[in-house]
Scaffold this active site. Sequence first.
Site, PDB file in Angstrom:
ATOM      1  N   LYS A 140      -3.432   8.147 -15.697  1.00  0.00           N
ATOM      2  CA  LYS A 140      -2.177   8.387 -14.973  1.00  0.00           C
ATOM      3  C   LYS A 140      -0.996   8.314 -15.928  1.00  0.00           C
ATOM      4  CE  LYS A 140      -3.436   5.541 -11.567  1.00  0.00           C
ATOM      5  NZ  LYS A 140      -4.240   5.272 -10.394  1.00  0.00           N
ATOM      6  N   GLN A 192      -3.725  -0.071  -7.155  1.00  0.00           N
ATOM      7  CA  GLN A 192      -4.979   0.487  -7.656  1.00  0.00           C
ATOM      8  C   GLN A 192      -6.147  -0.188  -6.932  1.00  0.00           C
ATOM      9  OE1 GLN A 192      -5.060   2.979  -9.941  1.00  0.00           O
ATOM     10  NE2 GLN A 192      -7.290   3.068  -9.933  1.00  0.00           N
ATOM     11  N   ASP A 248       0.203   7.007  -2.761  1.00  0.00           N
ATOM     12  CA  ASP A 248      -1.179   7.311  -2.360  1.00  0.00           C
ATOM     13  C   ASP A 248      -1.282   7.943  -0.979  1.00  0.00           C
ATOM     14  OD1 ASP A 248      -3.204   6.673  -4.259  1.00  0.00           O
ATOM     15  OD2 ASP A 248      -2.768   4.542  -4.016  1.00  0.00           O
TER      16      ASP A 248
HETATM   17  N1  LIG Z   1      -4.879   3.423  -5.027  1.00  0.00           N
HETATM   18  C1  LIG Z   1      -5.761   4.227  -5.617  1.00  0.00           C
HETATM   19  N2  LIG Z   1      -5.515   5.553  -5.692  1.00  0.00           N
HETATM   20  C2  LIG Z   1      -6.397   6.389  -6.312  1.00  0.00           C
HETATM   21  O1  LIG Z   1      -6.174   7.609  -6.357  1.00  0.00           O
HETATM   22  C3  LIG Z   1      -7.576   5.834  -6.896  1.00  0.00           C
HETATM   23  C4  LIG Z   1      -7.773   4.457  -6.795  1.00  0.00           C
HETATM   24  N3  LIG Z   1      -6.868   3.685  -6.159  1.00  0.00           N
HETATM   25  N4  LIG Z   1      -8.897   3.902  -7.301  1.00  0.00           N
HETATM   26  C5  LIG Z   1      -9.908   4.662  -7.969  1.00  0.00           C
HETATM   27  C6  LIG Z   1      -9.906   6.111  -7.536  1.00  0.00           C
HETATM   28  C7  LIG Z   1     -10.561   7.031  -8.517  1.00  0.00           C
HETATM   29  N5  LIG Z   1      -9.507   7.870  -9.062  1.00  0.00           N
HETATM   30  C8  LIG Z   1      -9.669   8.758 -10.119  1.00  0.00           C
HETATM   31  C9  LIG Z   1      -8.634   9.154 -10.925  1.00  0.00           C
HETATM   32  C10 LIG Z   1      -8.843   9.984 -12.011  1.00  0.00           C
HETATM   33  C11 LIG Z   1     -10.088  10.445 -12.341  1.00  0.00           C
HETATM   34  C12 LIG Z   1     -10.274  11.306 -13.537  1.00  0.00           C
HETATM   35  O2  LIG Z   1      -9.321  11.731 -14.157  1.00  0.00           O
HETATM   36  N6  LIG Z   1     -11.507  11.606 -13.946  1.00  0.00           N
HETATM   37  C13 LIG Z   1     -11.825  12.412 -15.108  1.00  0.00           C
HETATM   38  C14 LIG Z   1     -12.728  11.681 -16.076  1.00  0.00           C
HETATM   39  C15 LIG Z   1     -12.321  10.272 -16.363  1.00  0.00           C
HETATM   40  C16 LIG Z   1     -13.318   9.517 -17.208  1.00  0.00           C
HETATM   41  O3  LIG Z   1     -13.598   9.948 -18.331  1.00  0.00           O
HETATM   42  O4  LIG Z   1     -13.842   8.488 -16.721  1.00  0.00           O
HETATM   43  C17 LIG Z   1     -12.538  13.681 -14.692  1.00  0.00           C
HETATM   44  O5  LIG Z   1     -13.204  13.662 -13.646  1.00  0.00           O
HETATM   45  O6  LIG Z   1     -12.476  14.660 -15.422  1.00  0.00           O
HETATM   46  C18 LIG Z   1     -11.146  10.058 -11.540  1.00  0.00           C
HETATM   47  C19 LIG Z   1     -10.922   9.236 -10.441  1.00  0.00           C
HETATM   48  C20 LIG Z   1      -8.345   7.554  -8.441  1.00  0.00           C
HETATM   49  N7  LIG Z   1      -8.527   6.593  -7.541  1.00  0.00           N
END
Ligand SMILES: Nc1nc(=O)c2c([nH]1)NC[C@@H]1CN(c3ccc(C(=O)N[C@@H](CCC(=O)O)C(=O)O)cc3)C=[N+]21
Length: 283
Positions: A52, A96, A119
């Site tokens: 982020k 988070q 969110d």
């Molecule tokens: N209040 C809250 N809001 C959220 O939006 C929230 C949260 N909590 N808790 C966890 C989940 C999960 N989440 C992700 C964010 C970015 C990737 C992301 O960028 N993933 C990359 C890879 C990242 C890596 O290498 O691990 C991709 O899929 O290409 C994934 C999952 C947001 N979340």
Amino acid sequence: MGKILDGKAVANLLAQNLKEKVKKLKSEGIVPHFCVINIGDDPASKIYVRMKKRRAEKIGIVQDVYQLSADTSQEEALKLIDKLNSDPKINGVMVQLPAPDQIDADELLARINPDKDVDGLTPANTGRLWMDNHFVEPATAEGIIELLKHYHISLAGKNVVIIGRSNIVGKPLAALMLEQDATVTIAHSKTQNLEDLTKHADIVVSATGQAFLVTADMIKDGAIVVDVGINHVNGKLVGDVDFENVKEKASYITPVPGGVGPLTVQFLMEAVVKLTRRQNDRR
Ligand SMILES: Nc1nc(=O)c2c([nH]1)NC[C@@H]1CN(c3ccc(C(=O)N[C@@H](CCC(=O)O)C(=O)O)cc3)C=[N+]21
């Protein structure tokens, strides 16, 4: 072989546009500024907070991280949210997830000022989502909607099966797809004969955290498959979908990584900018 729904590319394209909106705000003396509250030391959360931060910097948004210890009390966390809610310099607040066991995360979310709810997970904004007068939508759900739109995939009249009923993905996505005239089924861990549902679906979305849950035999020829799963198998990041086999049968499919994840982060940033714009237009 199915076409890849390139979430990362779409997210980066949208980031360029958003950067222009932020420039416009800055020309008016406004800098979008939001806070992430991270409680405890979940290793995945550390990675997401960093992703982020990177995207925020690229777009010109200020992100503060409040790192609270794993033994933080509910009262301390609530106090911090109250402080950020009443700080006029802060445009957005998010907690988070997941939070440690002693924390009641639902109570924390409910405490966030709905006008600063990055969110879109406060009870007020969840209600608005289902009443079709929403302003901020949960980022993953909104990201999926915009991804399909980008590829000119219409939802009207489509049979959609969403696997997973979380407040953060499954339920809000169902609301948004329903609003676009899809026929939506939400399946979950107690669903019987899952494949009987998925086999008839035009679009299958999986958001369970179970690697290899969705296999090629479960989907119909030419179906669209959206993978929201995040699983680590032998040190490798994979989704819920058996990608190599399912991609041969699907017409479109999202990869992991590079699919829904980057869109989630992008739509959190979109929410921060939207909230900032609205707060300033109301002043
Ligand atoms: N209040 C809250 N809001 C959220 O939006 C929230 C949260 N909590 N808790 C966890 C989940 C999960 N989440 C992700 C964010 C970015 C990737 C992301 O960028 N993933 C990359 C890879 C990242 C890596 O290498 O691990 C991709 O899929 O290409 C994934 C999952 C947001 N979340």
